[in-house]
Design a protein around this motif. Structure first.
Motif, PDB file in Angstrom:
ATOM      1  N   GLU A  17       0.659  -1.051   0.051  1.00 19.99           N
ATOM      2  CA  GLU A  17      -0.257  -0.292  -0.298  1.00 19.99           C
ATOM      3  C   GLU A  17       0.704   1.029   0.131  1.00 19.99           C
ATOM      4  O   GLU A  17       0.233   2.417  -0.600  1.00 19.99           O
ATOM      5  N   ALA A  18       1.934   1.346   0.825  1.00 20.97           N
ATOM      6  CA  ALA A  18       3.098   2.394   0.254  1.00 20.97           C
ATOM      7  C   ALA A  18       3.614   1.887  -1.323  1.00 20.97           C
ATOM      8  O   ALA A  18       3.552   3.634  -1.344  1.00 20.97           O
ATOM      9  N   CYS A  19       4.069   1.563  -2.080  1.00 15.98           N
ATOM     10  CA  CYS A  19       3.879   1.223  -2.962  1.00 15.98           C
ATOM     11  C   CYS A  19       3.187   1.751  -4.048  1.00 15.98           C
ATOM     12  O   CYS A  19       3.117   2.738  -4.844  1.00 15.98           O
ATOM     13  N   ARG A  20       1.899   0.832  -3.773  1.00 15.65           N
ATOM     14  CA  ARG A  20       0.540   1.982  -4.263  1.00 15.65           C
ATOM     15  C   ARG A  20       0.779   3.519  -3.772  1.00 15.65           C
ATOM     16  O   ARG A  20      -0.396   4.415  -5.279  1.00 15.65           O
ATOM     17  N   ILE A  21       0.645   3.990  -2.677  1.00 19.64           N
ATOM     18  CA  ILE A  21       0.874   5.615  -2.810  1.00 19.64           C
ATOM     19  C   ILE A  21       1.591   6.760  -3.808  1.00 19.64           C
ATOM     20  O   ILE A  21       1.505   7.515  -4.367  1.00 19.64           O
ATOM     21  N   ILE A  22       3.230   6.183  -3.964  1.00 21.45           N
ATOM     22  CA  ILE A  22       4.243   6.492  -4.148  1.00 21.45           C
ATOM     23  C   ILE A  22       3.877   6.541  -5.619  1.00 21.45           C
ATOM     24  O   ILE A  22       3.489   7.023  -6.805  1.00 21.45           O
ATOM     25  N   TRP A  23       3.359   5.143  -6.541  1.00 23.98           N
ATOM     26  CA  TRP A  23       3.455   5.665  -8.099  1.00 23.98           C
ATOM     27  C   TRP A  23       1.274   5.956  -8.040  1.00 23.98           C
ATOM     28  O   TRP A  23       1.755   6.760  -9.330  1.00 23.98           O
ATOM     29  N   LYS A  70       1.411 -11.010 -10.946  1.00 25.47           N
ATOM     30  CA  LYS A  70       0.731 -11.026 -11.886  1.00 25.47           C
ATOM     31  C   LYS A  70      -0.339  -9.924 -12.176  1.00 25.47           C
ATOM     32  O   LYS A  70      -0.416  -9.233 -13.494  1.00 25.47           O
ATOM     33  N   ALA A  71      -0.571  -9.545 -10.695  1.00 27.27           N
ATOM     34  CA  ALA A  71      -1.574  -8.341 -10.757  1.00 27.27           C
ATOM     35  C   ALA A  71      -0.329  -6.805 -11.305  1.00 27.27           C
ATOM     36  O   ALA A  71      -1.015  -6.242 -11.425  1.00 27.27           O
ATOM     37  N   THR A  72       0.721  -6.673 -10.995  1.00 31.30           N
ATOM     38  CA  THR A  72       1.265  -5.944 -11.473  1.00 31.30           C
ATOM     39  C   THR A  72       2.297  -5.567 -12.900  1.00 31.30           C
ATOM     40  O   THR A  72       2.362  -4.882 -13.218  1.00 31.30           O
ATOM     41  N   ARG A  73       2.268  -7.500 -12.990  1.00 26.05           N
ATOM     42  CA  ARG A  73       3.466  -6.966 -14.267  1.00 26.05           C
ATOM     43  C   ARG A  73       3.130  -6.630 -15.773  1.00 26.05           C
ATOM     44  O   ARG A  73       3.913  -5.743 -16.836  1.00 26.05           O
ATOM     45  N   VAL A 149      -4.015   4.260 -13.516  1.00 27.38           N
ATOM     46  CA  VAL A 149      -4.823   4.865 -12.297  1.00 27.38           C
ATOM     47  C   VAL A 149      -5.953   4.208 -11.239  1.00 27.38           C
ATOM     48  O   VAL A 149      -5.517   4.294 -10.150  1.00 27.38           O
ATOM     49  N   HIS A 150      -6.070   2.998 -11.832  1.00 28.42           N
ATOM     50  CA  HIS A 150      -7.881   2.485 -10.908  1.00 28.42           C
ATOM     51  C   HIS A 150      -6.782   1.758 -10.318  1.00 28.42           C
ATOM     52  O   HIS A 150      -7.525   1.746  -8.740  1.00 28.42           O
ATOM     53  N   PHE A 151      -5.953   0.924 -10.483  1.00 27.49           N
ATOM     54  CA  PHE A 151      -4.561   0.523  -9.541  1.00 27.49           C
ATOM     55  C   PHE A 151      -4.652   1.029  -8.587  1.00 27.49           C
ATOM     56  O   PHE A 151      -4.138   0.252  -7.518  1.00 27.49           O
ATOM     57  N   GLY A 156      -5.749  -3.190  -1.917  1.00 22.62           N
ATOM     58  CA  GLY A 156      -6.160  -4.612  -1.786  1.00 22.62           C
ATOM     59  C   GLY A 156      -5.540  -4.856  -3.036  1.00 22.62           C
ATOM     60  O   GLY A 156      -5.565  -6.082  -2.572  1.00 22.62           O
ATOM     61  N   THR A 157      -5.595  -4.394  -3.724  1.00 25.56           N
ATOM     62  CA  THR A 157      -5.727  -5.410  -5.008  1.00 25.56           C
ATOM     63  C   THR A 157      -4.546  -5.493  -5.373  1.00 25.56           C
ATOM     64  O   THR A 157      -3.367  -4.703  -5.159  1.00 25.56           O
ATOM     65  N   GLY A 158      -3.957  -6.817  -5.614  1.00 25.84           N
ATOM     66  CA  GLY A 158      -2.768  -7.427  -5.634  1.00 25.84           C
ATOM     67  C   GLY A 158      -1.723  -7.670  -4.637  1.00 25.84           C
ATOM     68  O   GLY A 158      -0.732  -8.593  -5.069  1.00 25.84           O
TER      69      GLY A 158
END
Length: 313
Positions: A17-23, A70-73, A149-151, A156-158
Motif C-alpha cells: 500500500e505504501a508502494c501504491r501511494i508512491i505510484w 501477475k497483478a503488476t506485470r 490509475v484505477h489500480f 488491497g488489489t494485488g
C-alpha cells in the motif's frame, strides 16, 4: 499535485500500500507533464516526466515482493516502455544542450564543423520524440493509463497477504518493520564502493555508473518515507544529492562521448575531436572529485544521522 487525501507513507501500512501511494503520486506527476512533453519546446517537461516514471519504477523494484507478480506485470511492462522512450529523448536533450553551451562559450573559436554534429543530434531527437508521441497516442497507452490509475486508487488489489495464523512464522510486511533494514541495505550497497575509493587509481567510469544507480535507489527510498524520518532526512538527502549531481554530470559527459562515437559526417573533424577531449577532461575532473564527495557521504557523522533518522520510523 499530490493524490487526493495524500498523507504520505504511514508506518503501519502494508508495504504494497505504501508502494501504491508512491505510484499514484509519481504517475500523476508524469501525466501532468504529458502535454508539455508532446508540444512544448522546454526540455524540462521531458526531464520531469522521466524523473517521475523513474521513481515509479524504482518503487516497483524496491517493493516488488509485496505484490502478486501477475497483478503488476503488465503495468511494469508499460512503465518500462514509457521510460525507455522518454529516456531516449532526454539523453539527446542533455547532449544537445551541453553542445550548444560549448559552442556559445567558444564562439570566438572555429566551431563550424560542430554544426553537423548538432544537426545530426537534433534530427535524432526529433525521431526519438516522434516515437514517444506515437506511443502516447496509442490505444495501448490510453488503456494502460486508465487501468493503472484505477489500480493505484484501489487499496488491497494485488497485494500478498502476510498476516499469520496462530503458530505460523511471522513475516514482516508493514513499513515500520521492513523499512529500517531496507534503508540500511540501500546504504550498505552505496558504502560497499568504499573499496574502490581506497585504491590509488581513479575509480573506473563503469563502476561509477553502478554507484550512481545505487545512490539513486537509496535517495528515492529515503524520499519515499521522508515524512517518517524526522528533520535529519533533509540533511541526509542533500548530502546524497551532492554526490549524485557529480555522478550525473559524469554520466552526461560519457553519454555525449557515446553519441559522438556513433555519429556520422563530422567524424575526425578538429573541433569534434576537441569537444570529445573536453568531455574526457570533465570525466577525469569528476572522477578525482568523486572521492571527496563519497567520503563525506559515508562519514561517521552522516552514518549516525542516518541511524537517528531510521529510529523515528
Amino acid at each position: 499535485t499530490a493524490p487526493e487525501n495524500w498523507q504520505g507513507v504511514q508506518a503501519s501500512m502494508h508495504m504494497a500500500e505504501a508502494c501504491r501511494i508512491i505510484w499514484q503520486e509519481q504517475f500523476m506527476q508524469m501525466l501532468l507533464c504529458e502535454a508539455g512533453v508532446r508540444f512544448a519546446s522546454d526540455p524540462e517537461y521531458v526531464h520531469d516526466a522521466r524523473v517521475a516514471i523513474r521513481r515509479a519504477r524504482a518503487a516497483a523494484r524496491i517493493y516488488e515482493g509485496y505484490f502478486k507478480t501477475k497483478a503488476t506485470r503488465r503495468y511494469l511492462k508499460r512503465l518500462r516502455r514509457t521510460a525507455r522512450l522518454l529516456g531516449a529523448v532526454r539523453d539527446l536533450d542533455v547532449a544537445i544542450g551541453k553542445l550548444q553551451g560549448y559552442r556559445q562559450k567558444n564562439r570566438r573559436k572555429l566551431t563550424g564543423d560542430l554544426q553537423a554534429t548538432l544537426d545530426e543530434w537534433l534530427a535524432k531527437r526529433a525521431a526519438a520524440h516522434q516515437k514517444l508521441v506515437v506511443w502516447l497516442d496509442s490505444p495501448k497507452y490510453a488503456a494502460f493509463v486508465a487501468e493503472f490509475v484505477h489500480f493505484c486508487r484501489t487499496p488491497g488489489t494485488g497485494i500478498v497477504h502476510f498476516e499469520p495464523r496462530p503458530g505460523d512464522e511471522v513475516t514482516p510486511f508493514q513499513v515500520r518493520h521492513v523499512m529500517p533494514t531496507m534503508l540500511l541495505s540501500n546504504f550498505e550497497r552505496v558504502r560497499s564502493f568504499e573499496t574502490w575509493f581506497e585504491q590509488a587509481e581513479p575509480v573506473p567510469v563503469e563502476t561509477l555508473h553502478r554507484l550512481r544507480i545505487a545512490c539513486k535507489y537509496l535517495r528515492y527510498n529515503l524520499e519515499f518515507v521522508a515524512n517518517l524520518l524526522g528533520p535529519q532526512a533533509g540533511e541526509i538527502i542533500e548530502s546524497l544529492r551532492n554526490l549524485q549531481d557529480d555522478l550525473g554530470d559524469l554520466n552526461d559527459a560519457a553519454v555525449s562521448k557515446q553519441l559522438l562515437a556513433a555519429g556520422e559526417g563530422a567524424d575526425g573533424q578538429p573541433t569534434v575531436t576537441s569537444y570529445e577531449r573536453t568531455q574526457d577532461r570533465i570525466i577525469e575532473k569528476l572522477r578525482r572529485q568523486m572521492r571527496a564527495d563519497f567520503v563525506r557521504f559515508i562519514a561517521k557523522e552522516n552514518r549516525a544521522r542516518l541511524l537517528a533518522a531510521i529510529s523515528n520510523i
